[in-house]
Enzyme design. Structure first.
Site, PDB file in Angstrom:
ATOM      1  N   ASP A   1      -4.771  38.630  -1.932  1.00 21.90           N
ATOM      2  CA  ASP A   1      -5.528  37.759  -1.012  1.00 21.90           C
ATOM      3  C   ASP A   1      -6.987  38.166  -0.721  1.00 21.90           C
ATOM      4  O   ASP A   1      -7.254  39.352  -0.497  1.00 21.90           O
ATOM      5  CB  ASP A   1      -4.864  37.734   0.364  1.00 21.90           C
TER       6      ASP A   1
ATOM      7  N   GLU B   1       2.296  32.292   5.616  1.00 19.52           N
ATOM      8  CA  GLU B   1       1.370  33.421   5.510  1.00 19.52           C
ATOM      9  C   GLU B   1      -0.071  32.927   5.617  1.00 19.52           C
ATOM     10  O   GLU B   1      -0.346  31.730   5.459  1.00 19.52           O
ATOM     11  CB  GLU B   1       1.515  34.098   4.130  1.00 19.52           C
TER      12      GLU B   1
END
Ligand code: FRU
Length: 502
Positions: free
Chosen positions: A44, A226
């Site tokens: 990420d 998430e």
């Protein structure tokens, strides 16, 4: 915790770090103008912000191997979000655990009190993931912590009072995204808490109060929630709030993806305008995307250009993986509904090389756009009849990636079944589809291709699809095909130059 056990279980024992670094351009599958780490694992994007003329990108990084492991925040800086320089690692794991995803804010008013001698503090807010707690099957091993920098991101000091948000007993409790809410002059933290979002507020970034929860019974729930983001946008003079929620697995084309909700936020709670599940990108390779802080009225998102379904198995050698292009987000209505639009930031045009603009291009069965490139291009087709057509990216090995529009199903698609090396994971070589959101019988689309990726932006960004692929040699031949004669209003083709990625 299911997700992380899974990640650790499928560690791929290959592609260990090689000392030194070959020139990116000569390395197989290394993107030429998308950010990828010099070596080893990345997932990420984290803590992206703009301050004093510099864009900062932090990222989930395991600097020891090409698979997921104890997470650090890697760091890169750029004057334009395109030409990146990798900097030393910003945050290392500590006694509270690994450094999972999070955000960073420029604390202009020094609400945190971390600022000294007029230096504006930049405050990173991230999840500490304690592997010992996970091992012991505790439920409170993910907590939220902060760190600050007084030299615009070069060095960081972790706050002595960490964690700032303790865990109430929720196994998946992570990825804080913080923004300033001007009407109430307070910070809002948007946190993914298993199957919903929890909002917290704070006046100083240190003490947080729970405000509300959202989404337990709304949206897609095929996997854990998430990396959320809460955005304020303007649509025709009206304020509209978007809540992005990444989900893994459970995306429509498999594995990880990002859904979003549109509605209102009043400083306490988010109220959706409807119950429609919208998707930010219906390719399979734009995950955990969040926006930069402190970019004024520009809303700019970057995502991780991979998918947990196969991210650790992709055939890159020294590094895994890359980020998407930075994208400007906007709003547009189609069929009486409002949607987010995504388009590459204008800075991407700085990489355009030789460009060709042609009007009224007739595709009589097939039309060759180029047959000698290196697979780096920005292709725009405007005013195309909404009839069946496809754009093929091919090479001399007979490998081919096909991007197209299918009229009968009114869908865009990307077919990577024959795109090159697909055998590393059974679900990789598939066709991905996206319902066309724009009405009307003329299509506009833009396709940006790098060595291992294609990003499709259709109908001024109403549809976006991002897919990665691994051909044995670059796609040098770009061909448009259509079963019936197709006249394209405008065709603009630019070869792209590599970025300065250091
Ligand atoms: C999303 C994610 C986050 C977490 C990070 C760990 O891809 O699972 O929820 O913070 O990756 O690397």
């Amino acid at each position: 915790m299911r997700l992380f056990c899974f990640k650790q279980a499928i560690i791929v024992i290959c592609g260990m770090a090689v000392a030194g670094c070959s020139h990116p351009a000569t390395e197989a599958h290394r993107p030429a103008f998308h950010f990828s780490p010099r070596s080893n694992w990345m997932n990420d994007p984290n803590g992206m912000y703009y301050h004093d003329g510099v864009y900062h990108l932090f990222f989930q990084h395991y600097p020891e191997a090409t698979h997921w492991g104890p997470m650090h925040w890697g760091h890169a800086t750029s004057p334009d979000m395109i030409n990146w320089k990798e900097e030393p690692i910003a945050l290392y794991p500590d006694s509270l655990g690994y450094i999972f995803s999070g955000s960073a804010v420029v604390d202009i008013h020094n609400t945190s009190g971390f600022g000294k001698d007029g230096q504006v503090p930049v405050v990173a807010v991230y999840t500490n993931h304690d592997p010992a707690g996970e091992q012991d099957k505790r439920t409170d091993y993910q907590t939220q912590s902060i760190a600050y920098s007084l030299d615009n991101g070069k060095s960081w000091t972790k706050y002595a009072g960490n964690p700032v948000v303790k865990n109430p007993g929720i196994v998946d409790f992570r990825d804080p995204k913080v923004m300033w809410y001007e009407p109430l002059k307070k910070w809002i933290m948007t946190l993914a808490t298993k199957d919903r979002i929890t909002f917290y507020s704070s006046s100083d970034l240190k003490e947080w109060h729970k405000e509300s929860e959202f989404g337990e019974t709304l949206g897609a729930h095929g996997g854990v929630w998430e990396c959320p983001d809460l955005l304020r946008l303007d649509h025709e003079g009206k304020e509209v709030w978007a809540l992005l929620v990444s989900i893994n697995p459970g995306a429509p084309n498999g594995g990880s993806g990002t859904q979003y909700f549109l509605g209102e936020f009043d400083g306490h709670a988010f109220s959706p305008a409807d119950t429609l599940v919208r998707w930010l990108d219906l390719g399979t390779d734009n995950y955990a995307g969040v926006t930069f802080s402190n970019t004024g009225n520009r809303t700019i998102l970057m995502g991780w250009m991979s998918n947990w379904q196969y991210a650790q198995a992709v055939p890159t050698e020294k590094f895994r993986s890359a980020m998407t292009l930075p994208r400007e987000l906007g709003l547009k209505s189609a069929g009486n509904r409002l949607y987010l639009t995504s388009t590459p930031v204008k800075e991407v045009e700085g990489l355009s090389g030789r460009a060709e603009v042609l009007n009224k291009v007739t595709v009589d069965k097939s039309y060759t756009v180029t047959s000698g490139g290196r697979g780096l291009f920005d292709l725009e087709l405007r005013d195309v009849p909404a009839e069946n057509f496809s754009i093929s990216l091919g090479n001399s090995k007979g490998e081919e990636l096909i991007v197209g529009y299918d009229k009968a199903s009114n869908r865009y698609y990307i077919d990577r079944t024959r795109s090159g090396n697909t055998g590393f994971e059974p679900g990789f070589g598939k066709v991905h589809t996206a319902p066309r959101l724009a009405g009307g019988n003329r299509i506009n689309l833009r396709l940006v291709a790098d060595v291992t990726s294609v990003e499709l932006f259709a109908d001024d960004g109403l549809n976006a699809m991002t897919d990665i692929f691994f051909p044995g040699e670059p796609y040098s031949k770009i061909t448009i095909t259509a079963p019936d004669i197709l006249v394209i209003g405008v065709l603009k083709f630019s070869e792209m130059k590599p970025a300065r990625l250091r």
